[in-house]
Design a protein around this motif. Structure first.
Motif, mmCIF file in Angstrom:
data_model
loop_
_atom_site.group_PDB
_atom_site.id
_atom_site.type_symbol
_atom_site.label_atom_id
_atom_site.label_comp_id
_atom_site.label_asym_id
_atom_site.label_seq_id
_atom_site.Cartn_x
_atom_site.Cartn_y
_atom_site.Cartn_z
ATOM 1 N N VAL A 256 5.044 8.303 7.934
ATOM 2 C CA VAL A 256 5.846 7.449 7.055
ATOM 3 C C VAL A 256 5.051 6.214 6.643
ATOM 4 N N LYS A 257 4.101 5.791 7.464
ATOM 5 C CA LYS A 257 3.319 4.582 7.215
ATOM 6 C C LYS A 257 2.112 4.820 6.308
ATOM 7 N N GLN A 258 1.791 6.067 6.026
ATOM 8 C CA GLN A 258 0.632 6.365 5.197
ATOM 9 C C GLN A 258 0.821 5.810 3.783
ATOM 10 N N ALA A 259 -0.278 5.344 3.192
ATOM 11 C CA ALA A 259 -0.196 4.840 1.824
ATOM 12 C C ALA A 259 0.301 5.916 0.878
ATOM 13 N N ALA A 260 -0.229 7.128 1.031
ATOM 14 C CA ALA A 260 0.170 8.245 0.173
ATOM 15 C C ALA A 260 0.363 9.491 1.023
ATOM 16 N N LEU A 261 1.298 10.329 0.611
ATOM 17 C CA LEU A 261 1.528 11.600 1.290
ATOM 18 C C LEU A 261 0.659 12.681 0.665
ATOM 19 N N ASP A 262 0.275 13.666 1.458
ATOM 20 C CA ASP A 262 -0.432 14.809 0.882
ATOM 21 C C ASP A 262 0.558 15.687 0.125
ATOM 22 N N GLY A 263 0.041 16.656 -0.602
ATOM 23 C CA GLY A 263 0.880 17.494 -1.448
ATOM 24 C C GLY A 263 2.047 18.157 -0.732
ATOM 25 N N PRO A 264 1.804 18.868 0.378
ATOM 26 C CA PRO A 264 2.904 19.540 1.079
ATOM 27 C C PRO A 264 3.991 18.587 1.556
ATOM 28 N N ASN A 265 3.621 17.440 2.124
ATOM 29 C CA ASN A 265 4.622 16.484 2.599
ATOM 30 C C ASN A 265 5.374 15.843 1.437
ATOM 31 N N ARG A 266 4.679 15.628 0.319
ATOM 32 C CA ARG A 266 5.332 15.075 -0.850
ATOM 33 C C ARG A 266 6.376 16.045 -1.398
ATOM 34 N N GLN A 267 6.027 17.314 -1.431
ATOM 35 C CA GLN A 267 6.992 18.325 -1.870
ATOM 36 C C GLN A 267 8.144 18.456 -0.882
ATOM 37 N N MET A 268 7.824 18.306 0.393
ATOM 38 C CA MET A 268 8.846 18.445 1.417
ATOM 39 C C MET A 268 9.914 17.358 1.300
ATOM 40 N N SER B 30 0.807 -1.223 0.000
ATOM 41 C CA SER B 30 0.000 0.000 0.000
ATOM 42 C C SER B 30 0.843 1.279 0.000
ATOM 43 N N VAL B 31 1.957 1.293 0.700
ATOM 44 C CA VAL B 31 2.795 2.504 0.767
ATOM 45 C C VAL B 31 3.459 2.743 -0.589
ATOM 46 N N LYS B 32 3.330 3.940 -1.115
ATOM 47 C CA LYS B 32 3.817 4.240 -2.458
ATOM 48 C C LYS B 32 5.322 4.505 -2.521
ATOM 49 N N GLY B 33 5.817 5.344 -1.603
ATOM 50 C CA GLY B 33 7.179 5.846 -1.710
ATOM 51 C C GLY B 33 8.250 4.798 -1.480
ATOM 52 N N THR B 34 9.242 4.745 -2.379
ATOM 53 C CA THR B 34 10.324 3.765 -2.282
ATOM 54 C C THR B 34 11.152 3.961 -1.017
ATOM 55 N N ILE B 35 11.540 5.186 -0.731
ATOM 56 C CA ILE B 35 12.371 5.441 0.449
ATOM 57 C C ILE B 35 11.587 5.161 1.728
ATOM 58 N N ARG B 36 10.322 5.512 1.760
ATOM 59 C CA ARG B 36 9.510 5.221 2.935
ATOM 60 C C ARG B 36 9.376 3.711 3.132
ATOM 61 N N ARG B 37 9.249 2.971 2.057
ATOM 62 C CA ARG B 37 9.163 1.510 2.147
ATOM 63 C C ARG B 37 10.450 0.922 2.709
ATOM 64 N N PHE C 131 13.979 10.916 -3.301
ATOM 65 C CA PHE C 131 12.989 10.641 -2.267
ATOM 66 C C PHE C 131 11.568 10.688 -2.816
ATOM 67 N N MET C 132 11.385 11.229 -4.015
ATOM 68 C CA MET C 132 10.060 11.312 -4.624
ATOM 69 C C MET C 132 9.654 10.006 -5.292
ATOM 70 N N GLY C 133 10.592 9.065 -5.430
ATOM 71 C CA GLY C 133 10.317 7.825 -6.130
ATOM 72 C C GLY C 133 9.099 7.089 -5.591
ATOM 73 N N GLY C 134 8.107 6.857 -6.428
ATOM 74 C CA GLY C 134 6.885 6.161 -6.045
ATOM 75 C C GLY C 134 5.797 7.042 -5.478
ATOM 76 N N GLU C 135 6.148 8.235 -5.024
ATOM 77 C CA GLU C 135 5.163 9.097 -4.363
ATOM 78 C C GLU C 135 4.145 9.679 -5.338
ATOM 79 N N TYR C 136 4.428 9.647 -6.626
ATOM 80 C CA TYR C 136 3.507 10.211 -7.618
ATOM 81 C C TYR C 136 2.717 9.127 -8.365
#
Length: 250
Positions: free
Chosen positions: A102-114, A76-83, A122-127
């Protein structure tokens, strides 16, 4: 530079930077091929034979209804680094120390940009697109590009069938049709790989970036699956076999 003044920003940076630093160890593991691995104990029993997980005929029992924490997070978690941070925490028994964000399936816009401000990779998978109700990720390939692009295969139950769809981080612009299919039972590893690579051609991607350099091609991608434990190993064998065939034909 990333703004670490907020508690959430600092927590994310702390755990994701640690995971990024551990990436080299993970990469070394994935470079192994089937010739260098012991036979997995994960097998499927049929009436007349046992099918090892390394076989193209291997078929998972199911994709759904598995509730162990690793499977839940890694599908479920999208981001590679978070995984990577989560997998490391699970293996070390420290999952409770990982921030919920870090456990959320997807990050909201501000956290994704952060997290992208920490490093583009670090953006890998988040989009990747939002997963649908009941949908799980059954396989993914990530490449070691600047932004760590990820391509995924998702599955969800629809009536008495399983519906599959391919997804990338560019609204499908890197994919070729067909990007969807269905089946009455989980795909064999051979069927899954065939469908995945027809929609997103790993070999073309590798040759475009590192033509005639097999070592760099092997270092350029990682494959993951909670349901097909030999997915990465099998793809590496395929890359090596293609290189050997091309060398023999010259």
């Amino acid at each position: 530079a990333p703004d670490l003044s907020r508690p959430l920003a600092w927590a994310l940076y702390k755990y994701l930077a640690k995971a990024s630093g551990c990436a080299s160890t993970r990469t070394q593991q994935t470079f192994q091929t089937s010739a260098g691995l012991e036979k997995s104990q994960m097998t499927k029993q049929t009436k007349d034979r046992v099918i090892p997980a390394s076989s193209m005929a291997y078929r998972p029992r199911d994709y759904f209804g598995r509730y162990d924490i690793q499977t839940e997070l890694m599908t479920s978690v999208k981001g590679t680094i978070r995984r990577k941070a989560l997998r490391s925490a699970i293996e070390s028994g420290q999952l409770d120390q990982i921030p919920d964000e870090v456990k959320q399936a997807a990050l909201d816009g501000p956290n994704r940009q952060m997290i992208g401000s920490f490093h583009p990779s670090f953006m890998g998978g988040e989009y990747l697109p939002k997963i649908k109700i009941g949908e799980v990720e059954i396989a993914r390939i990530s490449i070691n590009s600047t932004t760590g692009d990820v391509t995924c295969l998702y599955a969800r139950p629809v009536g008495d069938r399983i519906l599959y769809r391919m997804a990338d981080e560019y609204e499908g612009s890197t994919l070729e049709k067909p990007t969807t299919r269905s089946s009455t039972k989980p795909l064999t590893m051979g069927q899954m790989i065939s469908f995945f690579l027809k929609s997103w051609n790993l070999f073309e991607c590798l040759e475009f970036n590192y033509e005639d350099d097999t070592d760099r091609q092997l270092a350029f991608f990682n494959a993951e699956s909670e349901y097909y434990p030999y997915f990465d190993v099998t793809l590496r064998d395929m890359v090596l076999n293609r290189a050997n065939e091309e060398e023999s034909s010259c």
